[in-house]
Design an enzyme around this catalytic site. Sequence first.
Site, PDB file in Angstrom:
ATOM      1  N   HIS A  89       0.828  -1.235  -0.271  1.00  0.00           N
ATOM      2  CA  HIS A  89       0.017   0.076  -0.313  1.00  0.00           C
ATOM      3  C   HIS A  89       0.962   1.514   0.054  1.00  0.00           C
ATOM      4  CE1 HIS A  89      -3.612  -1.581   0.900  1.00  0.00           C
ATOM      5  NE2 HIS A  89      -3.141  -3.293   1.820  1.00  0.00           N
ATOM      6  N   HIS A 116       6.211   6.315   6.953  1.00  0.00           N
ATOM      7  CA  HIS A 116       5.869   5.899   5.728  1.00  0.00           C
ATOM      8  C   HIS A 116       5.329   7.234   4.991  1.00  0.00           C
ATOM      9  CE1 HIS A 116       1.909   6.251   7.713  1.00  0.00           C
ATOM     10  NE2 HIS A 116       1.977   6.183   6.710  1.00  0.00           N
ATOM     11  N   HIS A 118       2.705   9.230   1.431  1.00  0.00           N
ATOM     12  CA  HIS A 118       1.483   9.195   0.250  1.00  0.00           C
ATOM     13  C   HIS A 118       1.527   9.902  -0.570  1.00  0.00           C
ATOM     14  CE1 HIS A 118      -1.002   7.183   3.950  1.00  0.00           C
ATOM     15  NE2 HIS A 118       0.046   7.471   5.050  1.00  0.00           N
ATOM     16  N   GLU A 128      -2.496  14.174   1.622  1.00  0.00           N
ATOM     17  CA  GLU A 128      -3.758  13.065   2.886  1.00  0.00           C
ATOM     18  C   GLU A 128      -4.674  14.476   3.211  1.00  0.00           C
ATOM     19  OE1 GLU A 128      -4.019   9.304   2.957  1.00  0.00           O
ATOM     20  OE2 GLU A 128      -3.169   9.527   4.902  1.00  0.00           O
ATOM     21  N   HIS A 141       5.101  10.873   7.156  1.00  0.00           N
ATOM     22  CA  HIS A 141       3.666  10.760   8.025  1.00  0.00           C
ATOM     23  C   HIS A 141       5.075   9.703   8.833  1.00  0.00           C
ATOM     24  CE1 HIS A 141       0.110  10.735   6.696  1.00  0.00           C
ATOM     25  NE2 HIS A 141      -0.244  12.255   7.191  1.00  0.00           N
ATOM     26  N   THR A 224      -4.924   6.494   8.232  1.00  0.00           N
ATOM     27  CA  THR A 224      -5.958   7.752   7.224  1.00  0.00           C
ATOM     28  C   THR A 224      -6.016   6.184   6.665  1.00  0.00           C
ATOM     29  OG1 THR A 224      -3.558   7.686   6.501  1.00  0.00           O
ATOM     30  CG2 THR A 224      -4.981   9.697   7.360  1.00  0.00           C
ATOM     31  N   THR A 225      -5.821   4.590   7.077  1.00  0.00           N
ATOM     32  CA  THR A 225      -5.740   3.323   6.577  1.00  0.00           C
ATOM     33  C   THR A 225      -6.790   2.636   7.480  1.00  0.00           C
ATOM     34  OG1 THR A 225      -3.897   2.942   7.224  1.00  0.00           O
ATOM     35  CG2 THR A 225      -3.610   3.139   4.657  1.00  0.00           C
TER      36      THR A 225
END
Length: 306
Positions: A89, A116, A118, A128, A141, A224-225
């Site tokens: 992901h 990680h 995004h 995000e 993040h 957020t996941t």
Amino acid sequence: MRRLLSAYLLPLILHACTGADWCYQTQASCESHCKGPDRWSEVNAECGKTRQSPINIVTKKTKLDERLTPLKFTGYQELFDSSVKNNGHSVQVSIPIKATVSGGNLEETYKAVQFHLHWGVSGGPGSEHTIDGEQYPMELHIVHMKQRYSSLEDALKDPSGVAVLGFFYEESSISNRKYDIFTHALRSVQNTNENTTLRKISLNQLILPEVNMTNYYRYDGSLTTPDCTEVVVWTVFENPIPLKSEQLLAFSALKFNDGKAMVGTFRPVQPRNGRVVYRSSGAVVVASAVLLLASIFTAFGLSHLN
């Protein structure tokens, strides 16, 4: 006969388009058998609650909080070797050293666990969180949990057990050499579950000196996941980190667990639902300086006219 056939096939088609796994919107299709962000609440009910992240931060609606003093960091300058992994992901790096953040009205000391990112499509919008509706190309993040917990699972049971520091990226005409070692490592983790060793990197190396660490926003939100657990104290910094377009593009070369290009790895912004977003006093100083300059130029213009 045609009506009967349609009545028989429709439930089968609907069933074929459902799946238990979650995915990003760029993956969601009937063929993918996964559920995009608008259906994450079907994967975990927590994703449909009222304190979800990310959000759009409307700066004029933020509230000054004098308690949001400069954060205190320990271990952020320490070099470490770690594993960088494509988890299907995103790309994730574990933090094997003791690095902590405290102060800034955080109720306890939090220790870093992993970081990680995004990102969007080929360096396009992909952060995000958004600021006044603006979406940056990428967002970092750094995930922390309360120091007194021995596992992230335990921290996720605490309503404020996790603290995440969010940093934006912006496209620059100059390459950020401090990221070369990281973007080079991405070549070895293009497929799901591939990992490689990232050597001699520090957390400060990722964020300094570009980010003014006194200018930030704070609000209560969630992961957020999925499972979208609502236990996160969010700190989102104003100043973006510059990366050259080629460096941003390196992330789009990764692949999802379904083999598709790993792009658009962000959850759309969620309703604020009455939550207050606070701003640090550092952010106010910048805003005040801008207003002061505007007043000076206005006054100068009026005197010049006279």
